[in-house]
Design a protein around this motif. Structure first.
Motif, PDB file in Angstrom:
ATOM      1  N   GLN A   7      36.039  64.384   3.260  1.00 34.82           N
ATOM      2  CA  GLN A   7      34.763  63.693   3.265  1.00 34.82           C
ATOM      3  C   GLN A   7      33.634  64.706   3.097  1.00 34.82           C
ATOM      4  N   ALA A   8      32.525  64.233   2.560  1.00 34.00           N
ATOM      5  CA  ALA A   8      31.356  65.092   2.398  1.00 34.00           C
ATOM      6  C   ALA A   8      30.734  65.351   3.763  1.00 34.00           C
ATOM      7  N   ALA A   9      30.564  66.609   4.093  1.00 31.42           N
ATOM      8  CA  ALA A   9      29.996  66.999   5.377  1.00 31.42           C
ATOM      9  C   ALA A   9      28.960  68.089   5.152  1.00 31.42           C
ATOM     10  N   VAL A  10      28.279  68.453   6.228  1.00 35.68           N
ATOM     11  CA  VAL A  10      27.206  69.434   6.124  1.00 35.68           C
ATOM     12  C   VAL A  10      27.150  70.254   7.407  1.00 35.68           C
ATOM     13  N   VAL A  11      26.725  71.500   7.290  1.00 32.69           N
ATOM     14  CA  VAL A  11      26.511  72.347   8.459  1.00 32.69           C
ATOM     15  C   VAL A  11      25.233  71.893   9.153  1.00 32.69           C
ATOM     16  N   LEU A  12      25.346  71.540  10.429  1.00 32.97           N
ATOM     17  CA  LEU A  12      24.189  71.100  11.204  1.00 32.97           C
ATOM     18  C   LEU A  12      23.523  72.248  11.948  1.00 32.97           C
ATOM     19  N   GLU A  13      24.355  73.157  12.435  1.00 29.97           N
ATOM     20  CA  GLU A  13      23.818  74.243  13.255  1.00 29.97           C
ATOM     21  C   GLU A  13      24.771  75.423  13.208  1.00 29.97           C
ATOM     22  N   ARG A  14      24.233  76.598  13.411  1.00 36.33           N
ATOM     23  CA  ARG A  14      25.032  77.825  13.476  1.00 36.33           C
ATOM     24  C   ARG A  14      24.449  78.723  14.558  1.00 36.33           C
ATOM     25  N   GLN A  15      25.347  79.306  15.381  1.00 39.75           N
ATOM     26  CA  GLN A  15      24.877  80.245  16.386  1.00 39.75           C
ATOM     27  C   GLN A  15      25.924  81.318  16.620  1.00 39.75           C
ATOM     28  N   PRO A  16      25.507  82.556  16.875  1.00 43.58           N
ATOM     29  CA  PRO A  16      26.461  83.634  17.137  1.00 43.58           C
ATOM     30  C   PRO A  16      27.051  83.519  18.531  1.00 43.58           C
ATOM     31  N   LEU A  17      28.341  83.818  18.646  1.00 43.40           N
ATOM     32  CA  LEU A  17      29.009  83.843  19.942  1.00 43.40           C
ATOM     33  C   LEU A  17      29.322  85.273  20.368  1.00 43.40           C
ATOM     34  N   THR A  18      29.795  86.072  19.426  1.00 46.85           N
ATOM     35  CA  THR A  18      30.059  87.498  19.641  1.00 46.85           C
ATOM     36  C   THR A  18      29.630  88.229  18.377  1.00 46.85           C
ATOM     37  N   CYS A  50      31.027  83.350  15.023  1.00 47.82           N
ATOM     38  CA  CYS A  50      29.905  82.420  15.064  1.00 47.82           C
ATOM     39  C   CYS A  50      30.421  80.996  15.231  1.00 47.82           C
ATOM     40  N   GLU A  51      29.616  80.166  15.861  1.00 48.12           N
ATOM     41  CA  GLU A  51      29.939  78.759  16.053  1.00 48.12           C
ATOM     42  C   GLU A  51      29.221  77.936  14.991  1.00 48.12           C
ATOM     43  N   ILE A  52      29.973  77.050  14.346  1.00 47.36           N
ATOM     44  CA  ILE A  52      29.434  76.185  13.304  1.00 47.36           C
ATOM     45  C   ILE A  52      29.568  74.736  13.754  1.00 47.36           C
ATOM     46  N   THR A  53      28.469  73.992  13.712  1.00 49.96           N
ATOM     47  CA  THR A  53      28.494  72.573  14.037  1.00 49.96           C
ATOM     48  C   THR A  53      28.432  71.780  12.735  1.00 49.96           C
ATOM     49  N   LEU A  54      29.362  70.822  12.583  1.00 53.69           N
ATOM     50  CA  LEU A  54      29.506  70.062  11.348  1.00 53.69           C
ATOM     51  C   LEU A  54      29.302  68.573  11.598  1.00 53.69           C
ATOM     52  N   GLY A  55      28.684  67.913  10.624  1.00 53.61           N
ATOM     53  CA  GLY A  55      28.521  66.467  10.686  1.00 53.61           C
ATOM     54  C   GLY A  55      28.703  65.870   9.312  1.00 53.61           C
ATOM     55  N   LEU A  56      28.965  64.577   9.241  1.00 52.75           N
ATOM     56  CA  LEU A  56      29.110  63.914   7.958  1.00 52.75           C
ATOM     57  C   LEU A  56      27.749  63.802   7.272  1.00 52.75           C
ATOM     58  N   THR A  57      27.759  63.924   5.946  1.00 49.17           N
ATOM     59  CA  THR A  57      26.522  63.911   5.173  1.00 49.17           C
ATOM     60  C   THR A  57      25.756  62.614   5.353  1.00 49.17           C
ATOM     61  N   ASP A  58      26.472  61.490   5.479  1.00 47.40           N
ATOM     62  CA  ASP A  58      25.795  60.197   5.600  1.00 47.40           C
ATOM     63  C   ASP A  58      25.349  59.890   7.024  1.00 47.40           C
ATOM     64  N   GLY A  59      25.566  60.805   7.951  1.00 45.31           N
ATOM     65  CA  GLY A  59      25.118  60.629   9.324  1.00 45.31           C
ATOM     66  C   GLY A  59      26.034  59.821  10.206  1.00 45.31           C
ATOM     67  N   THR A  60      27.169  59.349   9.686  1.00 51.58           N
ATOM     68  CA  THR A  60      28.117  58.585  10.499  1.00 51.58           C
ATOM     69  C   THR A  60      28.666  59.458  11.631  1.00 51.58           C
ATOM     70  N   PRO A  61      28.637  58.992  12.881  1.00 50.90           N
ATOM     71  CA  PRO A  61      29.165  59.809  13.987  1.00 50.90           C
ATOM     72  C   PRO A  61      30.653  60.092  13.796  1.00 50.90           C
ATOM     73  N   LEU A  62      31.056  61.292  14.103  1.00 44.33           N
ATOM     74  CA  LEU A  62      32.459  61.667  14.006  1.00 44.33           C
ATOM     75  C   LEU A  62      33.195  61.255  15.278  1.00 44.33           C
ATOM     76  N   PRO A  63      34.455  60.848  15.167  1.00 46.48           N
ATOM     77  CA  PRO A  63      35.212  60.461  16.363  1.00 46.48           C
ATOM     78  C   PRO A  63      35.580  61.671  17.202  1.00 46.48           C
ATOM     79  N   ALA A  64      35.791  61.435  18.471  1.00 50.28           N
ATOM     80  CA  ALA A  64      36.199  62.524  19.365  1.00 50.28           C
ATOM     81  C   ALA A  64      37.607  62.973  19.001  1.00 50.28           C
ATOM     82  N   PRO A  65      37.821  64.273  18.708  1.00 51.54           N
ATOM     83  CA  PRO A  65      39.159  64.744  18.357  1.00 51.54           C
ATOM     84  C   PRO A  65      40.028  64.927  19.591  1.00 51.54           C
ATOM     85  N   ARG A  66      41.334  64.874  19.407  1.00 49.47           N
ATOM     86  CA  ARG A  66      42.259  65.154  20.489  1.00 49.47           C
ATOM     87  C   ARG A  66      42.259  66.644  20.796  1.00 49.47           C
TER      88      ARG A  66
END
Length: 323
Positions: free
Chosen positions: A6-17, A21-37
């Protein structure tokens, strides 16, 4: 997962060490992603319109027990010392960067019973283990965790892990600890019926496997996930010969990716060297094969008559397959 992204986009990036780096991803159309196992991972295609990189990353999930469902997915990427997928992410991923993203994949998952659990994380492998720790604590399941790293400063999420697990967590870093952790002694101290989940460098996984075998543990009590099995710094270009056709495989791609791009029909599922679906007969190879899968037996690997297209490659520059 090829063709199911699916088309997605980087929402946020922050350094951890320094290297993670930590990357936060979301769907391009803004649909909420389901909670992963807990233990799930995602397959990403990125690097331009052709999606020249395909990589798998564990979904870290919420970092606190009190966190509500997050409509996005969080991954953490360690930059390797070569100009490949992780390097591309560190150099190019910023808010707004487009990617293609698979649904959550869960071959590495917690058992549904309430038996005791030992979690072992090595380095960036903590991204798969941390959500398991959170799940166990939330369910009040008997859990212990060992987190191994080069130094505390290089260990992502170490404070979050300690906050979640408290006294059940042991942090072993090479800077302040003496020698390597005694995995056999660690396993021997666990309650009867403990299941071990380990994710990290191959040496840590193999050391845990050997310790379990020495103690006579049944194979099903040890579960593992391997990171970065498909790529090594010394990888070189390979030419794959099939039915009179030659396919060039760059160091940045697996044999499977190159064959797919060339329109060759292949079969695959996990793309991590675990399921065996992409195992392919070898007609001829110059020299040996660097077998990086966890599916073929030792004897099968020594014969060099089969290869896991998703992760293994010849040590030479040429191989002929029966496809």
């Amino acid at each position: 997962m090829h063709g199911q992204h699916q088309a997605a986009v980087v929402l946020e990036r922050q350094p951890l060490t320094e290297r993670i780096c930590e990357i936060t991803l979301g769907l391009t159309d803004g649909t909420p992603l389901p909670a992963p196992r807990a233990g799930a991972h995602v397959e990403l295609r990125f690097g331009g319109n052709d999606g020249r990189f395909l990589r798998h990353y564990s979904l870290v999930g919420p970092l606190e027990l009190t966190s509500a469902h997050e409509p996005f997915w969080r991954i953490a990427v360690q930059r390797e010392n070569r100009r490949r997928g992780s390097d591309y992410i560190h150099r190019h991923f910023t808010p707004g960067t487009p990617v293609l993203m698979s649904p959550a994949l869960s071959p590495f998952r917690l058992t549904s019973d309430d038996g005791p659990v030992l979690l072992i994380a090595g380095g960036i492998g903590v991204t798969a283990i941390l959500p398991m720790l959170r799940a166990c604590v939330m369910r009040r399941r008997d859990v212990r965790m060992l987190y191994v790293g080069r130094s505390r400063a290089a260990m992502a999420y170490v404070e979050e892990v300690e906050a979640l697990g408290g006294d059940a967590v042991t942090v072993h870093d090479a800077t302040s600890s003496r020698g390597r952790p005694d995995l056999k002694a660690l396993l021997a101290r666990q309650p009867a019926g403990t299941t071990v989940y380990v994710c990290g460098p191959p040496a840590l996984i193999e050391g845990t496997r050997q310790a379990a075998q020495q103690l006579g543990w049944p194979a099903e009590r040890l579960r593992h996930e391997v990171f970065n099995a498909a790529h090594k710094e010394e990888d070189q270009a390979v030419t794959v010969h099939i039915r009179g056709t030659s396919v060039h495989v760059s160091p940045d791609h697996t044999l499977l990716e190159a064959l797919e791009a060339a329109g060759v029909e292949t079969f695959s599922d996990c793309r991590r060297g675990e399921c065996g679906l992409c195992i392919t007969p070898v007609r001829q190879v110059v020299g040996d094969i660097d077998h990086r899968d966890r599916f073929l037996t030792s004897d099968q690997k020594r014969s060099n008559r089969q290869i896991a297209l998703c992760c293994s490659r010849p040590r030479s520059t040429s191989i002929e397959l029966e496809l």
